[in-house]
Enzyme design. Structure first.
Site, PDB file in Angstrom:
ATOM      1  CB  SER A 119      -0.850   0.080   1.322  1.00 59.12           C
ATOM      2  OG  SER A 119      -1.482  -1.333   1.574  1.00 59.12           O
ATOM      3  CG  HIS A 140      -2.216  -0.720  -4.130  1.00 59.45           C
ATOM      4  ND1 HIS A 140      -2.706   0.689  -3.785  1.00 59.45           N
ATOM      5  CD2 HIS A 140      -2.464  -1.370  -3.224  1.00 59.45           C
ATOM      6  CE1 HIS A 140      -3.199   0.690  -2.661  1.00 59.45           C
ATOM      7  NE2 HIS A 140      -3.108  -0.660  -2.272  1.00 59.45           N
ATOM      8  CD  GLU A 152      -2.676   3.767  -6.202  1.00 57.87           C
ATOM      9  OE1 GLU A 152      -2.232   4.761  -6.173  1.00 57.87           O
ATOM     10  OE2 GLU A 152      -2.814   3.116  -5.252  1.00 57.87           O
ATOM     11  CG  ASN A 190      -3.451   3.529   0.897  1.00 57.76           C
ATOM     12  OD1 ASN A 190      -4.573   3.704   1.364  1.00 57.76           O
ATOM     13  ND2 ASN A 190      -2.923   2.583   0.099  1.00 57.76           N
TER      14      ASN A 190
HETATM   15  P1  NAD Z   1      -3.253  -9.780   6.305  1.00 54.70           P
HETATM   16  O1  NAD Z   1      -2.626  -9.486   7.799  1.00 54.70           O
HETATM   17  O2  NAD Z   1      -4.545  -9.902   6.275  1.00 54.70           O
HETATM   18  O3  NAD Z   1      -2.316 -10.846   5.648  1.00 54.70           O
HETATM   19  C1  NAD Z   1      -1.096 -10.882   5.682  1.00 54.70           C
HETATM   20  C2  NAD Z   1      -0.590 -12.356   5.322  1.00 54.70           C
HETATM   21  O4  NAD Z   1       0.771 -12.398   5.072  1.00 54.70           O
HETATM   22  C3  NAD Z   1      -0.970 -13.320   6.490  1.00 54.70           C
HETATM   23  O5  NAD Z   1      -1.750 -14.205   6.218  1.00 54.70           O
HETATM   24  C4  NAD Z   1       0.596 -13.614   7.114  1.00 54.70           C
HETATM   25  O6  NAD Z   1       0.514 -14.882   7.612  1.00 54.70           O
HETATM   26  C5  NAD Z   1       1.192 -13.541   5.603  1.00 54.70           C
HETATM   27  N1  NAD Z   1       2.368 -13.669   5.595  1.00 54.70           N
HETATM   28  C6  NAD Z   1       3.475 -12.820   6.559  1.00 54.70           C
HETATM   29  N2  NAD Z   1       4.579 -13.280   6.438  1.00 54.70           N
HETATM   30  C7  NAD Z   1       4.758 -14.120   5.269  1.00 54.70           C
HETATM   31  C8  NAD Z   1       5.910 -14.523   4.570  1.00 54.70           C
HETATM   32  N3  NAD Z   1       6.942 -14.568   4.907  1.00 54.70           N
HETATM   33  N4  NAD Z   1       5.381 -15.546   3.557  1.00 54.70           N
HETATM   34  C9  NAD Z   1       4.201 -15.648   3.182  1.00 54.70           C
HETATM   35  N5  NAD Z   1       3.057 -15.213   3.978  1.00 54.70           N
HETATM   36  C10 NAD Z   1       3.274 -14.396   4.807  1.00 54.70           C
HETATM   37  O7  NAD Z   1      -2.955  -8.371   5.429  1.00 54.70           O
HETATM   38  P2  NAD Z   1      -3.543  -7.901   4.196  1.00 54.70           P
HETATM   39  O8  NAD Z   1      -4.362  -6.787   4.626  1.00 54.70           O
HETATM   40  O9  NAD Z   1      -3.973  -8.738   3.278  1.00 54.70           O
HETATM   41  O10 NAD Z   1      -2.394  -6.928   3.526  1.00 54.70           O
HETATM   42  C11 NAD Z   1      -1.451  -7.440   2.647  1.00 54.70           C
HETATM   43  C12 NAD Z   1      -0.613  -6.639   1.970  1.00 54.70           C
HETATM   44  O11 NAD Z   1      -1.577  -5.870   1.102  1.00 54.70           O
HETATM   45  C13 NAD Z   1      -0.032  -5.318   2.623  1.00 54.70           C
HETATM   46  O12 NAD Z   1       1.207  -5.261   1.968  1.00 54.70           O
HETATM   47  C14 NAD Z   1      -0.954  -4.162   2.488  1.00 54.70           C
HETATM   48  O13 NAD Z   1      -0.299  -3.093   2.713  1.00 54.70           O
HETATM   49  C15 NAD Z   1      -1.644  -4.533   1.134  1.00 54.70           C
HETATM   50  N6  NAD Z   1      -3.037  -3.906   0.848  1.00 54.70           N
HETATM   51  C16 NAD Z   1      -4.007  -4.154   2.054  1.00 54.70           C
HETATM   52  C17 NAD Z   1      -5.140  -3.614   1.604  1.00 54.70           C
HETATM   53  C18 NAD Z   1      -6.167  -3.547   2.892  1.00 54.70           C
HETATM   54  O14 NAD Z   1      -7.118  -2.753   2.544  1.00 54.70           O
HETATM   55  N7  NAD Z   1      -6.140  -4.431   3.874  1.00 54.70           N
HETATM   56  C19 NAD Z   1      -5.524  -2.593   0.609  1.00 54.70           C
HETATM   57  C20 NAD Z   1      -4.424  -2.853  -0.495  1.00 54.70           C
HETATM   58  C21 NAD Z   1      -3.133  -3.264  -0.263  1.00 54.70           C
END
Ligand code: NAD
Length: 291
Positions: A119, A140, A152, A190
């Protein structure tokens, strides 16, 4: 270059949605996570969300079954090596992402395009830690991935045109719309959204309004579909804090200072919907404000 196989790293909120939309669009998907439980949960959730699409008539029963059959899961990151495109969607921490790329890169095919769903973290910096900065981009998605139309696309300083064009073609095949952003902290969505959410948390912290008053004000006063605190819980408060820190560090302007109350919620492990509690408590029938 035509992309057929996609590896998704991280099966959390975003990873499961990304696997869902790629499988439905006909790509072979391999989904990985360090947590077996996260992979289990992702599968169940993808099935439930496909069911919902089927009951609305958006997809057929055959579409659903075919999509599910195209998704395989693994706890071994290096199983993603042969994929044409990798989308990293693990926890929003640079050290986590860098460690993933370092482990994965020696196993990748030469043509593989490497992307991150980050993000906010610098695409150029992430790319520089790999063997292929010219084939590295920001990809993204928005949350929830099956519902939100925007993707994005972020070019790092070294990203080449063929890699950008290949990713753009993928976005089109997914039936989504791309917006191109330059690689500056938090990109477009963001950069604008998170300071608003942070300001809503300051408004709560300073006692200007309650959780309900703040969310009602933005919903009914600015025509937002969700209030900012409700939205923060939906995104995940750890992710919100991580993005504010990237803005604050990367742009060195005090207007991006994360609200201390946001930090406190994260310290408590109250990360929003995903942990059952944030600005609202989701453990009962209906969400109840926690302040
Ligand atoms: P989340 O906490 O729901 O999920 C993250 C996952 O990554 C977890 O299941 C965790 O076990 C896994 N993980 C951690 N370390 C790891 C590794 N070494 N190898 C494999 N898996 C691993 O988080 P999320 O909300 O899904 O966010 C994930 C990414 O997406 C982040 O970079 C975040 O910034 C981005 N993002 C989030 C949103 C949102 O609204 N939540 C929107 C756009 C982008």
């Amino acid at each position: 270059m035509e992309i057929r196989t996609v590896g998704v790293v991280g099966a959390g909120q975003m990873g499961n949605g990304i696997a869902h939309v790629f499988a439905l669009a006909g790509y072979e998907v391999t989904l990985t996570d360090v947590s077996a439980e996260a992979l289990e949960k992702a599968r169940t959730l993808i099935e439930r969300n496909l069911d919902r699409q089927q009951s609305k008539g958006a997809i057929s029963a055959e579409d659903k079954e075919a999509a599910l059959a195209r998704i395989s899961t693994t706890e071994t990151l290096t199983d993603l090596g042969p994929c044409d495109l990798i989308i990293e969607a693990a926890t929003e921490r640079e050290a986590v992402k860098t460690a993933i790329f370092e482990e994965l890169v020696p196993h990748l095919a030469e043509h593989t395009i490497l992307t991150s769903n980050t993000s906010s973290i610098s695409i150029t910096r992430l790319a520089s830690r790999t063997d292929r900065p010219e084939k590295f981009m920001g990809f993204h998605f928005m949350n929830p991935v099956p519902v939100m139309q925007l993707v994005e696309l972020i070019r790092g300083i070294a990203t080449d045109q063929p890699s950008f064009d290949a990713c753009l073609a993928v976005v089109e095949k997914l039936g989504k719309t791309a917006a191109t952003a330059e690689d500056f902290p938090a990109f477009i969505v963001n950069r604008i959204l998170m300071p608003m959410i942070n300001e809503a948390i300051y408004t709560l912290y300073e006692g200007v309004g309650s959780v309900r008053a703040i969310d009602t004000s933005l919903k009914l006063g600015a025509n937002h579909p969700m209030g900012p605190l409700e939205l923060a819980d939906f995104i995940g408060l750890d992710t919100c804090l991580a993005i504010m820190n990237v803005l604050h560090d990367g742009l060195a302007d005090t207007k991006y200072r994360p609200c201390p109350l946001l930090t406190k919620y994260v310290e408590a492990g109250w990360l929003g919907r995903k942990t059952g509690r944030g600005f609202y408590d989701y453990r009962g029938e209906t969400p109840v404000p926690t302040r």
